[in-house]
Enzyme design. Sequence first.
Site, PDB file in Angstrom:
ATOM      1  CD  GLU A 297     -38.479  -5.918  74.113  1.00 48.99           C
ATOM      2  OE1 GLU A 297     -39.267  -4.965  74.009  1.00 48.99           O
ATOM      3  OE2 GLU A 297     -37.275  -5.780  74.429  1.00 48.99           O
ATOM      4  CE  LYS A 380     -40.463  -1.292  77.399  1.00 53.92           C
ATOM      5  NZ  LYS A 380     -39.564  -1.262  76.225  1.00 53.92           N
ATOM      6  CB  CYS A 465     -36.935  -3.376  76.971  1.00 57.01           C
ATOM      7  SG  CYS A 465     -35.688  -2.569  75.947  1.00 57.01           S
TER       8      CYS A 465
END
Length: 590
Positions: A297, A380, A465
């Site tokens: 990321e 995401k 994440c």
Amino acid sequence: MKLARFLLSREGFISVLCYTVTAVFSFLSFSPANLPFFVWFAPFGLFVIEKRNRGEWKKLIYHGFGFAILFYLVSFHWIYHMTTVFGGFEWYLAVPIFLGSAILLNFKFPVFLVLFSFLAIKVRRFFPLIVSFAVLVSEFLTPQVFPWYFGNIVAENHILAQNAEYTSAYGLSGFLFFVSYFLFYIRKPKRTMRLISKFSSIMKKNKIFAKQMFTGLGALVFVLLVFFGNGFYLYNKWNHMKPIAERDVLIVQPNAPLEFRDGRNPAEEIRNLMTRIDRMVEQELKNKPVDLVVLPESGVPFFTTHDSEITRAMRIYWHQFESLMAIITLRHGANLYFNELDADIPEEKRGSRISRNDIRTYNSSVLMSPNGERKNSYQKVFLLIFGEYMPFEWMYALSGQTGQFAPGSKLDLIPYYEARKTPSTVAKDLHWEDTFGLSPNSVREHYRTNQVEEKQIGSFLPLICYEVIISEFVRKFEGDPDFIVNVTNDKWYGNSVESYQHHTLGRMRAIEFRKWIVRSTNSGTSVFTDHLGRNIDNEFTPIESTATIRKKVAVIPGEMTFYRLYGNLLSYLFMGIVGIVFFFYVKRNS
């Protein structure tokens, strides 16, 4: 003033000591300290406070807040760093945010104390069962954006960790508190000896007491046998499971910059970053090809390879970024999975006049095939508060650093393709400096003889994440992935324990899904975890540095595990059945 007097009193000293025992013992049990012996005694602080204040509801709530704040300070101190660096808040705003989130996101402590105390008074028996019930209810019913789950600490034991295939970390939390309360009850040697003496003498006279003692000890033995026995069975079952394939995977940790508020030249830093990525990949793959390269990321921050009217208007499309990604895939004949910024407009707005406010930006990850073609992407879904969005619109004015991202809507697996098995046929390989004069299409044309027939050979489950730590969210993905890929940027938390904690919370997905996890981070710690939750070779990349790490990832035969099929069903059944039993006891004793 009243608080100061309390803290200076004997009662205050004992209370703070209890908060400290729970906070410090939990922290020591968890990664990176990894001293699991302490986990069995971590709940003692909660038990002491409840016993000393049984039935005093207001005091128990205040003590719960005390546990929440100290627990947060010890275990999650890095959140303050995140608030100031990631969120961009000044300290006078970061402190109240930190304390407020400490209470809100650890509300399980006051809920646990109040529920435990209430049932202890009304039920008057089954105390180990009460604490198990109370901790599960408190963890399920209270917000935990950064879930610690006591069960994740228990999972440091590889045998006990295997039970997560059925119970997730929640069930291990209930098991921990059940066993811990037995240890708490016999914590004093003199009391234990008196109990043994009393037990032997009363056993002969009081059959009811003897029956109760046998029931209690029998319950403990039964629970231990179930969890250790099942864990041992599952460990051996999956340890001997033969993979159906192996994929060579390379993780590149580029240590990309976060922002440039310190006066660095952004253009120079980004050029250095792109040169670094190019050289790291070439050094690793020149003579040792892989199937998949994974960048983390924000491995290349601020830009996208998605060429559209929207991304060009926002000036986030960068042709050199796309050119370098294509060079890497074509030069080495590998799949490349990387993170980028992306943007579009809602379907209903297309074809009409739009404003800046209509544009949605995404934290997105994309796969580029061995032929340099941009393929499937994943946006995401589970966004990070105070970093990727604010709970209230007016709060954006307080922090210029916080992004305004939109959540993605699709939960699709990412297909990947067969890597090129032959050496490169071009006379001269391209590098980063060549992108200044070559468009992405020119790069593909340069490597036209390297292109192969695209053949999909599998798919992986993409997570960005903190999505990896939310078990209920991850099981929403459909299909049977070969493995899980988690890309993250933990650099926002500095050289702290956050990266290790983040990984340890996430590695439970490997057990729940029985799939390997490829964890790629921007600045450490990157690691490979197998389907038993073991970190391969216990090899972690160092924090705040550039590094590469590569392993052969085993593709475990597709099997829908109990947790994937039914989620937290066993925990819900336990809470439901035990809750009904306790309801009748409470009603009878009221």
